[in-house]
Design an enzyme around this catalytic site. Structure first.
Site: not given
Length: 170
Positions: A58, A95
């Site tokens: 993106r 994460e």
């Protein structure tokens, strides 16, 4: 133009508890897209930007448009194994696990002014890695510009001392 009205909220995507900010309605509207790119460029139009760098995928949407608007070159930062020439890489923590970004070694001349671009600033982990990679090839980061910032996720402190400009903040 109130650009936030072109951002669609998608609850529980890609998993429960996540509120996804969908930019596709903004991308589909030519006036909103033009206004978003203009707003992302505004602080940097007279900064002498030589290159705009962005991370796939993106980030490429806005990165190339910002580069064209600022009359600058575009530098793609890609996932490992996607670039065909000699690369520099950086591995960073996610994460759950790690990821690696790469750039062509000759993508940015030493000392060139670089603007970092992405659609969204969240925790800042990927942008921090991208900035570190640009600095590894001796580019000079002038600033970071993003369409959206998720302020609660505290990405800004992670990107200090870089100047950060965002258009929409949630």
């Amino acid at each position: 133009m109130e650009l936030a009205r072109y951002i669609r909220d998608i609850p529980d995507w890609p998993k429960a508890g996540i509120l996804f900010r969908d930019i596709t309605p903004l991308l589909a509207n030519p006036q909103a897209l033009r206004a978003a790119v203009d707003a992302m460029c505004a602080p940097y139009k007279d900064a002498g930007i030589a290159h705009v760098a962005a991370v796939e995928a993106r980030g490429f949407i806005f990165g190339t448009a910002v580069a064209a608007r600022l009359n600058a070159g575009f530098v793609p930062i890609r996932k490992k194994g996607k670039l065909p020439f000699e690369t520099e890489s950086i591995t960073y923590d996610l994460e759950y696990g790690t990821d690696t970004l790469e750039i062509h070694r000759d993508a940015v001349p030493a000392g060139a002014k670089v603007l970092m671009v992405d659609d969204l600033l969240a925790t800042g982990g990927t942008m921090k890695a991208a900035c570190d990679l640009i600095e590894k090839v001796q580019g000079h980061i002038v600033g970071i510009t993003c369409l959206i910032e998720l302020a609660d996720l505290q990405g800004r402190p992670r990107l200090a001392p870089h100047t950060i400009h965002t258009v929409i903040s949630y």
